[in-house]
Write a protein that holds these residues in place. Structure first.
Motif, PDB file in Angstrom:
ATOM      1  N   ALA A   1      -2.379   2.504  -4.829  1.00 53.60           N
ATOM      2  CA  ALA A   1      -2.606   2.542  -6.179  1.00 53.60           C
ATOM      3  C   ALA A   1      -2.598   3.719  -6.817  1.00 53.60           C
ATOM      4  O   ALA A   1      -2.300   4.115  -7.903  1.00 53.60           O
ATOM      5  CB  ALA A   1      -3.999   1.867  -6.485  1.00 53.60           C
TER       6      ALA A   1
ATOM      7  N   ARG B   1      -6.584  -0.558  -9.729  1.00 54.44           N
ATOM      8  CA  ARG B   1      -6.727   0.702  -9.284  1.00 54.44           C
ATOM      9  C   ARG B   1      -8.041   1.231  -8.621  1.00 54.44           C
ATOM     10  O   ARG B   1      -8.305   1.962  -7.596  1.00 54.44           O
ATOM     11  CB  ARG B   1      -6.189   1.598 -10.481  1.00 54.44           C
ATOM     12  CG  ARG B   1      -4.723   1.638 -10.588  1.00 54.44           C
ATOM     13  CD  ARG B   1      -4.337   2.582 -11.554  1.00 54.44           C
ATOM     14  NE  ARG B   1      -2.895   2.521 -12.118  1.00 54.44           N
ATOM     15  CZ  ARG B   1      -1.988   2.998 -11.393  1.00 54.44           C
ATOM     16  NH1 ARG B   1      -2.089   3.757 -10.268  1.00 54.44           N
ATOM     17  NH2 ARG B   1      -0.522   2.757 -11.751  1.00 54.44           N
TER      18      ARG B   1
ATOM     19  N   ILE C   1       6.639  -0.011  -5.900  1.00 53.22           N
ATOM     20  CA  ILE C   1       5.663  -0.745  -7.105  1.00 53.22           C
ATOM     21  C   ILE C   1       6.602  -1.470  -7.817  1.00 53.22           C
ATOM     22  O   ILE C   1       7.804  -0.745  -8.553  1.00 53.22           O
ATOM     23  CB  ILE C   1       5.193   0.545  -7.829  1.00 53.22           C
ATOM     24  CG1 ILE C   1       4.337   1.427  -6.946  1.00 53.22           C
ATOM     25  CG2 ILE C   1       4.289  -0.115  -8.934  1.00 53.22           C
ATOM     26  CD1 ILE C   1       3.201   0.717  -5.917  1.00 53.22           C
TER      27      ILE C   1
ATOM     28  N   LEU D   1      -4.020  -1.965 -13.218  1.00 55.85           N
ATOM     29  CA  LEU D   1      -3.398  -2.668 -12.176  1.00 55.85           C
ATOM     30  C   LEU D   1      -2.105  -1.988 -11.696  1.00 55.85           C
ATOM     31  O   LEU D   1      -1.444  -1.496 -12.146  1.00 55.85           O
ATOM     32  CB  LEU D   1      -3.531  -4.072 -12.548  1.00 55.85           C
ATOM     33  CG  LEU D   1      -4.452  -4.726 -13.485  1.00 55.85           C
ATOM     34  CD1 LEU D   1      -3.970  -6.136 -13.870  1.00 55.85           C
ATOM     35  CD2 LEU D   1      -5.585  -4.949 -12.112  1.00 55.85           C
ATOM     36  N   VAL D   2      -1.907  -2.427 -10.212  1.00 51.51           N
ATOM     37  CA  VAL D   2      -0.784  -2.173  -9.313  1.00 51.51           C
ATOM     38  C   VAL D   2      -0.128  -3.503  -8.775  1.00 51.51           C
ATOM     39  O   VAL D   2      -1.127  -4.227  -8.188  1.00 51.51           O
ATOM     40  CB  VAL D   2      -0.793  -1.267  -8.526  1.00 51.51           C
ATOM     41  CG1 VAL D   2       0.419  -0.862  -7.724  1.00 51.51           C
ATOM     42  CG2 VAL D   2      -1.259   0.244  -9.214  1.00 51.51           C
ATOM     43  N   CYS D   3       1.192  -3.679  -8.797  1.00 47.19           N
ATOM     44  CA  CYS D   3       1.785  -4.881  -8.242  1.00 47.19           C
ATOM     45  C   CYS D   3       2.592  -4.382  -7.314  1.00 47.19           C
ATOM     46  O   CYS D   3       3.589  -3.564  -7.639  1.00 47.19           O
ATOM     47  CB  CYS D   3       2.384  -5.986  -9.151  1.00 47.19           C
ATOM     48  SG  CYS D   3       2.937  -7.381  -8.325  1.00 47.19           S
TER      49      CYS D   3
ATOM     50  N   VAL E   1      -1.260  -7.998  -6.423  1.00 49.10           N
ATOM     51  CA  VAL E   1      -1.634  -7.346  -7.470  1.00 49.10           C
ATOM     52  C   VAL E   1      -3.091  -6.912  -7.177  1.00 49.10           C
ATOM     53  O   VAL E   1      -3.971  -7.725  -6.720  1.00 49.10           O
ATOM     54  CB  VAL E   1      -1.832  -8.329  -8.941  1.00 49.10           C
ATOM     55  CG1 VAL E   1      -2.363  -7.596  -9.905  1.00 49.10           C
ATOM     56  CG2 VAL E   1      -0.389  -8.636  -9.389  1.00 49.10           C
TER      57      VAL E   1
ATOM     58  N   SER F   1       5.309  -3.283 -10.771  1.00 42.64           N
ATOM     59  CA  SER F   1       4.547  -3.249 -11.920  1.00 42.64           C
ATOM     60  C   SER F   1       3.249  -2.296 -11.925  1.00 42.64           C
ATOM     61  O   SER F   1       2.776  -2.488 -10.967  1.00 42.64           O
ATOM     62  CB  SER F   1       4.299  -4.757 -12.639  1.00 42.64           C
ATOM     63  OG  SER F   1       4.265  -4.487 -14.023  1.00 42.64           O
ATOM     64  N   GLN F   2       3.054  -1.539 -12.881  1.00 44.52           N
ATOM     65  CA  GLN F   2       1.725  -0.953 -13.032  1.00 44.52           C
ATOM     66  C   GLN F   2       1.199  -0.543 -14.272  1.00 44.52           C
ATOM     67  O   GLN F   2       2.101  -0.649 -15.409  1.00 44.52           O
ATOM     68  CB  GLN F   2       1.846   0.140 -12.014  1.00 44.52           C
ATOM     69  CG  GLN F   2       2.757   1.559 -12.655  1.00 44.52           C
ATOM     70  CD  GLN F   2       2.829   2.412 -11.538  1.00 44.52           C
ATOM     71  OE1 GLN F   2       1.934   2.888 -11.164  1.00 44.52           O
ATOM     72  NE2 GLN F   2       4.155   3.086 -11.403  1.00 44.52           N
ATOM     73  N   ASN F   3       0.141  -0.444 -14.321  1.00 44.49           N
ATOM     74  CA  ASN F   3      -0.411   0.142 -15.807  1.00 44.49           C
ATOM     75  C   ASN F   3      -1.647   1.116 -15.274  1.00 44.49           C
ATOM     76  O   ASN F   3      -2.148   1.073 -14.186  1.00 44.49           O
ATOM     77  CB  ASN F   3      -0.826  -1.002 -16.619  1.00 44.49           C
ATOM     78  CG  ASN F   3      -1.630  -1.983 -16.205  1.00 44.49           C
ATOM     79  OD1 ASN F   3      -2.719  -1.912 -15.336  1.00 44.49           O
ATOM     80  ND2 ASN F   3      -1.821  -3.322 -16.670  1.00 44.49           N
ATOM     81  N   ASP F   4      -2.598   1.445 -16.343  1.00 47.30           N
ATOM     82  CA  ASP F   4      -3.633   2.226 -16.022  1.00 47.30           C
ATOM     83  C   ASP F   4      -4.879   1.491 -15.289  1.00 47.30           C
ATOM     84  O   ASP F   4      -5.565   2.273 -14.559  1.00 47.30           O
ATOM     85  CB  ASP F   4      -4.271   2.507 -17.386  1.00 47.30           C
ATOM     86  CG  ASP F   4      -3.551   3.656 -18.310  1.00 47.30           C
ATOM     87  OD1 ASP F   4      -2.744   4.106 -17.485  1.00 47.30           O
ATOM     88  OD2 ASP F   4      -3.707   3.443 -19.303  1.00 47.30           O
TER      89      ASP F   4
END
Length: 150
Positions: free
Chosen positions: A17, A52, A26, A33-35, A49, A28-31
């Motif tokens: 993360a 973080r 990686i 979550l991470v996949c 999934v 997909s990711q955002n502030d």
């Protein structure tokens, strides 16, 4: 949302993360979550999934975490669609109940197509598995009574 403070042990999912695990692709990711791909896939498409922030496992969750679980599910489905999976009825989404989780950091298993799970994978991720808690069942527990207590 920090669930466990003063952790002294190494967590591979926290490293992923935080971007310090360079071998992990990686997806997909955002502030929040991470996949990424599961290192021991149980289906043609098997992703994880994770939040973080370190969250111990699904038994650590409370009613206030319902939105987190829903966002994890949303990312899972978006990644599957990005990977060409159009039949979202032929998927398995869920969490392993402790002590059956290999990494003590909350992680949603994302498997597709479910109809292509091997007999071995069905033991771990199938509908008859007593240690695999689907997103729907986890949300039901959180809405009704709090964390799952199997």
């Amino acid at each position: 949302m920090r669930m466990e403070s003063n952790r002294s042990s190494y967590c591979v999912f926290c490293s992923i993360a935080n971007g310090t695990e360079p071998t992990t692709e990686i997806l997909s990711q955002n502030d929040e979550l991470v996949c990424f791909r599961d290192v021991k896939p149980g289906a043609p498409h098997h992703y994880l999934v994770i939040p973080r922030e370190h969250v111990g496992n699904c038994k650590s969750l409370r009613k206030e975490h319902i939105q987190l679980v829903l966002r994890m599910e949303e990312m899972a489905k978006a990644v599957l669609q990005m990977k060409g999976i159009s039949d979202l009825q032929d998927i398995r989404l869920g969490f392993h109940m402790p002590p059956f989780s290999s990494v003590p950091h909350l992680h949603l298993h994302v498997l597709a197509p479910a109809t292509q799970l091997s007999s071995r994978s069905l033991r771990f991720y199938g509908p008859q598995s007593f240690w695999f808690l689907t997103v729907e069942n986890l949300l039901k527990h959180l809405r009704e009574a709090g964390p799952p207590c199997y």
